[in-house]
Design a protein around this motif. Structure first.
Motif, PDB file in Angstrom:
ATOM      1  N   THR A 197       2.284   9.837   9.884  1.00 35.81           N
ATOM      2  CA  THR A 197       1.661   8.626   9.346  1.00 35.81           C
ATOM      3  C   THR A 197       1.044   8.951   7.992  1.00 35.81           C
ATOM      4  O   THR A 197       0.933  10.127   7.625  1.00 35.81           O
ATOM      5  CB  THR A 197       0.629   8.076  10.359  1.00 35.81           C
ATOM      6  N   VAL A 198       0.630   7.892   7.253  1.00 29.58           N
ATOM      7  CA  VAL A 198       0.098   8.081   5.898  1.00 29.58           C
ATOM      8  C   VAL A 198      -1.271   7.424   5.781  1.00 29.58           C
ATOM      9  O   VAL A 198      -1.447   6.266   6.181  1.00 29.58           O
ATOM     10  CB  VAL A 198       1.030   7.450   4.837  1.00 29.58           C
ATOM     11  N   THR A 199      -2.234   8.153   5.215  1.00 20.39           N
ATOM     12  CA  THR A 199      -3.516   7.539   4.885  1.00 20.39           C
ATOM     13  C   THR A 199      -3.538   7.254   3.393  1.00 20.39           C
ATOM     14  O   THR A 199      -3.021   8.025   2.586  1.00 20.39           O
ATOM     15  CB  THR A 199      -4.712   8.424   5.293  1.00 20.39           C
ATOM     16  N   GLY A 200      -4.134   6.110   3.051  1.00 20.25           N
ATOM     17  CA  GLY A 200      -4.232   5.719   1.655  1.00 20.25           C
ATOM     18  C   GLY A 200      -5.175   4.543   1.539  1.00 20.25           C
ATOM     19  O   GLY A 200      -5.665   4.032   2.544  1.00 20.25           O
ATOM     20  N   ALA A 201      -5.441   4.114   0.311  1.00 17.65           N
ATOM     21  CA  ALA A 201      -6.277   2.940   0.101  1.00 17.65           C
ATOM     22  C   ALA A 201      -5.644   1.765   0.838  1.00 17.65           C
ATOM     23  O   ALA A 201      -4.426   1.689   0.972  1.00 17.65           O
ATOM     24  CB  ALA A 201      -6.382   2.629  -1.380  1.00 17.65           C
ATOM     25  N   THR A 202      -6.495   0.846   1.315  1.00 19.00           N
ATOM     26  CA  THR A 202      -6.013  -0.272   2.116  1.00 19.00           C
ATOM     27  C   THR A 202      -4.849  -0.975   1.442  1.00 19.00           C
ATOM     28  O   THR A 202      -4.955  -1.489   0.336  1.00 19.00           O
ATOM     29  CB  THR A 202      -7.143  -1.288   2.376  1.00 19.00           C
ATOM     30  N   ILE A 203      -3.746  -0.940   2.135  1.00 13.51           N
ATOM     31  CA  ILE A 203      -2.515  -1.507   1.607  1.00 13.51           C
ATOM     32  C   ILE A 203      -2.453  -2.971   2.054  1.00 13.51           C
ATOM     33  O   ILE A 203      -2.899  -3.310   3.143  1.00 13.51           O
ATOM     34  CB  ILE A 203      -1.343  -0.677   2.145  1.00 13.51           C
ATOM     35  N   THR A 204      -1.931  -3.840   1.202  1.00 11.82           N
ATOM     36  CA  THR A 204      -1.798  -5.241   1.614  1.00 11.82           C
ATOM     37  C   THR A 204      -0.493  -5.413   2.378  1.00 11.82           C
ATOM     38  O   THR A 204       0.390  -4.570   2.323  1.00 11.82           O
ATOM     39  CB  THR A 204      -1.777  -6.170   0.388  1.00 11.82           C
ATOM     40  N   SER A 205      -0.390  -6.543   3.064  1.00 10.18           N
ATOM     41  CA  SER A 205       0.837  -6.808   3.812  1.00 10.18           C
ATOM     42  C   SER A 205       2.023  -6.891   2.857  1.00 10.18           C
ATOM     43  O   SER A 205       3.137  -6.498   3.206  1.00 10.18           O
ATOM     44  CB  SER A 205       0.680  -8.099   4.615  1.00 10.18           C
ATOM     45  N   TYR A 224       3.101  -3.379   1.853  1.00 10.08           N
ATOM     46  CA  TYR A 224       3.585  -2.569   2.965  1.00 10.08           C
ATOM     47  C   TYR A 224       5.084  -2.331   2.912  1.00 10.08           C
ATOM     48  O   TYR A 224       5.567  -1.224   3.153  1.00 10.08           O
ATOM     49  CB  TYR A 224       3.205  -3.251   4.287  1.00 10.08           C
ATOM     50  N   LEU A 261       5.417   4.134   2.103  1.00  9.29           N
ATOM     51  CA  LEU A 261       5.855   5.248   2.938  1.00  9.29           C
ATOM     52  C   LEU A 261       5.654   4.926   4.419  1.00  9.29           C
ATOM     53  O   LEU A 261       6.477   5.276   5.250  1.00  9.29           O
ATOM     54  CB  LEU A 261       5.042   6.504   2.596  1.00  9.29           C
ATOM     55  N   GLN A 262       4.537   4.253   4.736  1.00  8.46           N
ATOM     56  CA  GLN A 262       4.263   3.953   6.145  1.00  8.46           C
ATOM     57  C   GLN A 262       5.353   3.052   6.715  1.00  8.46           C
ATOM     58  O   GLN A 262       5.777   3.214   7.860  1.00  8.46           O
ATOM     59  CB  GLN A 262       2.882   3.304   6.288  1.00  8.46           C
ATOM     60  N   GLY A 293      -3.476  -0.380   7.807  1.00  6.97           N
ATOM     61  CA  GLY A 293      -3.499  -0.476   6.350  1.00  6.97           C
ATOM     62  C   GLY A 293      -3.933   0.796   5.658  1.00  6.97           C
ATOM     63  O   GLY A 293      -4.594   0.747   4.619  1.00  6.97           O
ATOM     64  N   GLY A 294      -3.560   1.950   6.211  1.00  8.05           N
ATOM     65  CA  GLY A 294      -3.898   3.224   5.562  1.00  8.05           C
ATOM     66  C   GLY A 294      -5.022   3.999   6.223  1.00  8.05           C
ATOM     67  O   GLY A 294      -5.285   5.141   5.859  1.00  8.05           O
TER      68      GLY A 294
END
Lengths: 139, 244
Positions: free
Chosen positions: A115-123, A126, A130-131, B125-126
């Motif tokens: 899985t990938v962590t990052g700044a809150t991605i919008t729909s 998405y 990468l996620q 969302g991350g």
């Protein structure tokens, strides 16, 4: 004043530990004076005592490892009625000493990940992320 | 089992490994809870409890236990950051989003555990909550959306990242009211997502000094990229070597 000074030193010593601890919910240095509220003085029947007029004393600046602290203490007679912070460390309270940080150079890499962590991605974002690719692989 | 749905404006992926015990209905519970959170605590919905409180229609002492918990967390982080983190910015309405996200996704993960799941990974969302690892988590590179700048491994725990590459300058330093500066990206690993997400957001709001602040929080490991593209990390950050 001679008797006042040792009391003042103790008061400063009582205030300083407030920076060494993380505040619990709903309290802060400003809202937790280290002295109880003064009791109501009984009326002075013969009116001879003028000693209850408040005396405000400004303490000297005390250095702490978190920064300088300065307090102002209000006396009513020999009793402390209020302590006000004139100066306090301008950085936030911490729970522990800051660990030594390791410095590295920024690298771009690929890795086999779940899985990938990052700044809150919008729909919307998405779809290209990468996620999304990982989710598509796992479906 | 893998389910992806969009709630609160971001994608939520719930992966529960086969044989890990939870029925398919556990994921239904997760998404139902997150939709409930959006309806009750979004400041963008006029009919939410947060909006009603902000308009003064609910006395402060009469909020729901969940909102009381959220407001308590907001106050905790406001005090702990010396005011850099604040759900009540001057001239703006009450906005507890920075706390609500981590708190609600942590509770969602606890629903999976309660339903019997022993190995799962939730990505909201991350932000990540995982159990029964090892799970490998990549940290998105702040300048290249398709690359990573680190990879880490967790068994049970949470990871959250704050940055401005996805939604611009949305994190403000409440002490100045201006967009936070000093960092490109900051990632926190913590035992719960409530702590990881709020700490990452609060530290990002503080700027360069937020790295040391987050590193001093109990149970938190930090990986940060500053504006000079330097990486600063705690010795205990659970990095793993990238695959060749």
């Amino acid at each position: 004043m001679k008797r006042v000074l040792p009391v003042l030193a103790l008061t400063v010593a009582a205030v300083i530990p407030l920076w060494r601890y993380e505040p619990s919910l709903g309290t802060s240095a400003e809202t937790a004076p280290p002295v109880p509220a003064p009791p109501v003085n009984p009326p002075d029947p013969d009116g001879e005592s003028g000693a209850t007029a408040p005396l405000v004393v400004r303490g000297s600046t005390v250095s702490t490892e978190k920064g300088p602290v300065e307090v102002e203490v209000t006396f009513e007679g020999e009793r402390i009625s209020a302590v006000r912070l004139l100066r306090q460390p301008d950085h936030p309270q911490t729970t522990a000493a800051v660990p030594t940080l390791i410095e590295e150079t920024l690298e771009a890499q690929s890795a086999d990940i779940d899985t990938v962590t990052g700044a809150t991605i919008t729909s919307d974002g998405y779809r290209e992320s990468l996620q999304a690719a990982i989710d598509a692989r796992g479906a | 089992m893998l389910r992806v749905e969009h709630v609160m404006g971001f994608p939520v992926s719930v992966r529960v490994d086969e044989g890990a015990g939870a029925p398919e209905t556990a994921a239904d519970e997760v998404f139902a809870w997150l939709r409930e959170v959006d309806a009750r605590f979004s400041p963008f919905r006029p009919d939410s409890e947060v909006s009603a409180l902000d308009r003064g229609e609910i006395p402060a002492g009469a909020v729901s236990p969940e909102l009381a918990e959220i407001l308590g967390l907001c106050e905790h982080y406001r005090l702990a950051t010396g005011g850099a983190f604040d759900a009540r910015l001057p001239g703006r309405g009450l906005d507890p989003c920075a706390v609500v996200k981590g708190w609600s996704v942590q509770k969602a993960a606890e629903l999976l555990s309660a339903a019997g799941a022993t190995r799962y990974c939730v990505n909201a969302g991350g932000d990540v909550v995982a159990a029964g690892g090892p799970w490998r988590v990549g940290v998105r590179h702040p300048e290249h959306a398709d690359r990573l700048c680190a990879a880490l491994e967790i068994t049970d725990g949470a990871v959250a990242t704050s940055a401005r590459y996805e939604r611009g300058d949305h994190i403000l330093d409440a002490r100045t009211g201006r967009p936070a500066t000093g960092l490109l990206s900051l990632t926190v690993v913590a035992p719960s997502l409530t702590e990881a997400d709020a700490t990452a957001t609060a530290a990002f709001a503080m700027g360069a000094r937020g790295v040391g602040w987050a590193a001093s929080r109990d149970g938190c490991e930090v990986f940060a990229v500053d504006e000079k593209r330097r990486v600063l990390r705690t010795p205990g950050f659970p990095s793993v070597r990238a695959a060749a």
